[in-house]
Write an enzyme that holds these catalytic residues in place. Structure first.
Site, short mmCIF file in Angstrom:
data_model
loop_
_atom_site.label_atom_id
_atom_site.label_comp_id
_atom_site.label_asym_id
_atom_site.label_seq_id
_atom_site.Cartn_x
_atom_site.Cartn_y
_atom_site.Cartn_z
N ARG A 207 -3.25 1.23 11.14
CA ARG A 207 -4.05 0.76 12.26
C ARG A 207 -4.02 1.85 13.32
NH1 ARG A 207 -6.07 -2.41 9.46
NH2 ARG A 207 -6.18 -4.68 9.66
N HIS B 230 -12.95 3.40 8.99
CA HIS B 230 -12.17 2.24 8.51
C HIS B 230 -12.73 1.69 7.19
CE1 HIS B 230 -9.36 -1.17 10.07
NE2 HIS B 230 -9.31 -1.06 8.73
N SER C 36 11.18 2.47 6.23
CA SER C 36 10.83 1.08 6.52
C SER C 36 12.03 0.53 7.28
CB SER C 36 10.68 0.27 5.23
OG SER C 36 9.43 0.52 4.62
N ARG C 37 11.89 -0.67 7.86
CA ARG C 37 13.04 -1.21 8.61
C ARG C 37 14.17 -1.58 7.66
NH1 ARG C 37 9.64 -5.76 11.39
NH2 ARG C 37 9.05 -5.82 9.20
N ILE D 141 0.84 -1.21 0.00
CA ILE D 141 0.00 0.00 0.00
C ILE D 141 0.87 1.26 0.00
CG2 ILE D 141 -1.76 1.30 1.29
CD1 ILE D 141 -2.77 -1.48 2.31
N GLU E 203 -11.17 0.88 18.11
CA GLU E 203 -12.35 0.78 17.23
C GLU E 203 -13.41 -0.11 17.86
OE1 GLU E 203 -11.27 -0.25 13.21
OE2 GLU E 203 -9.81 1.35 13.14
N GLY F 126 -10.94 1.86 4.20
CA GLY F 126 -9.83 1.82 3.22
C GLY F 126 -10.09 0.94 2.01
#
Ligand code: NAP
Ligand code: GLV
Length: 323
Positions: free
Chosen positions: A237, A284, A176-177, A157, A266, A286
């Site tokens: 999230r 929510h 990102s890691r 995404i 939520e 998406g």
């Protein structure tokens, strides 16, 4: 005949496909099963098709002696205790890829809505009418074109969000890691440590999964690193962001705006967010387009059929449970 328990109302063709494959299906005709109904009905189920809002944990696995597969209707699997699933020999599947572009579209819809104050402008017009064109309007926004986008989590995404930024001639940063050289080249994206990405971006879009490492990834310290004019978009999230800290930053004008599709608890939304005009809130949604939801249902059902007929499913989340 295997029994498939579905916790939610779903497209009839998905249920028909399960029946054609020779399975008995239990599903509510409308709405969704409560936790108590789920725990009661799981006792005889060989397969479970569930929502990301269903908690699938040790208590559930212990009540499900026949269960072989859990097919989550979503890509995120933070609602499922994967170690417990593997311990109980239950295969877990999800629905990646089919929802990637749809979710990236929503991230952009939120980004644009927050930047151009679409929701505020729309509700003011409905409440008070259009007072006529003014040169210095109350809904003055910020430009998107040519500015800096920071994507946190350059996965499926995140990459789709970054790809859309090309049309807006934006500078793209990501965190990102691990570095992603092929994506860096394809998207003209630059990796930065999180703190630097936060301080350099005009728009920050969160696209990471929820893990112990990403819980409250964005807290008071991280918010304080962001530009006062920046906009935060969360389609990942809710618990990735400390919602109370975000509400305070928005209230005190330490952040221009935020746009949230997901929430820490939520379906509860932090009460401090509700009265704020500089936050766009969606429930929510998406992946919520009809064609994408159809593909998600199809994928989940095919995963169940595969596992129940002894075939390895396409989207296996815990391969260690497959033998
Ligand atoms: P994905 O392809 O697995 O991408 C996740 C990315 O996050 C990976 O590139 C990963 O890269 C990075 N990441 C993981 N942990 C990280 C960390 N601690 N710090 C920084 N980066 C980290 O997953 P996806 O399909 O894009 O989906 C991402 C998430 O979006 C899902 O898990 C779900 O929670 C959420 N989602 C929400 C909606 C909605 O309706 N709002 C819809 C679909 C998905 P590295 O491993 O290299 O770090
Ligand atoms: C939606 O939030 C998903 O994880 O698919």
């Amino acid at each position: 005949m295997a029994e498939v328990l579905v916790t939610t109302e779903v497209f009839p063709e998905a249920l028909a496909r399960l029946r054609e494959a020779g399975h008995r299906v239990r599903a509510p005709s409308e709405g969704r099963l409560s936790r108590a109904e789920l725990l009661d009905q799981i006792a005889t189920a060989d397969a479970l098709v569930c929502l990301l809002s269903d908690r699938v944990d040790e208590e559930l696995f212990s009540a499900a002696p026949r269960l072989k597969v859990v097919a989550n209707l979503g890509v995120g699997v933070d609602n499922i205790d994967l170690s417990a699933a593997t311990r109980h020999g239950v295969v877990v599947t999800n629905t990646p890829d089919v929802l990637t572009e749809t979710t990236a579209d929503l991230a952009w819809a939120l980004l644009m809505a927050a930047a151009r104050r679409i929701v505020e402008a729309d509700s003011d017009l409905r409440a008070h009418g259009f007072p006529g064109w003014t040169f210095i309007p109350p809904h003055m926004g910020v430009d998107v074109w040519g500015r800096t986008l920071g994507v946190v989590g350059l996965g499926r995404i995140g990459s789709a969000v970054a790809r859309r930024a090309r049309g807006f001639e934006m500078r793209v940063l990501y965190h990102s890691r691990t570095r992603k050289p092929a994506l860096e080249a394809a998207l003209s994206a630059r990796w930065l440590p999180l703190d630097e990405l936060l301080s350099e971006s005009d728009f920050v879009v969160l696209c990471v999964p929820l893990t112990p490492e990403t819980r409250h990834l964005i807290g008071p310290r991280e918010l304080s690193l962001m530009k006062e004019e920046a906009i935060l978009v969360n389609i990942a999230r809710g618990p990735v962001v400390d919602e109370a800290a975000l509400a305070l930053a928005l209230k005190e004008g330490r952040l221009r705006a935020a746009a949230l599709d997901v929430f820490e608890r939520e379906p509860e939304v932090h009460p401090e967010l509700i009265p704020l005009r500089n936050v766009v809130l969606t429930p929510h949604i998406g992946s919520a387009t009809l064609s994408t939801r159809r593909k998600m249902a199809e994928l989940a059902v095919e995963s169940v059929i595969s596992v129940l007929s002894g075939r390895r499913p396409e989207n296996l989340v815990n391969p260690e449970a497959w033998r």
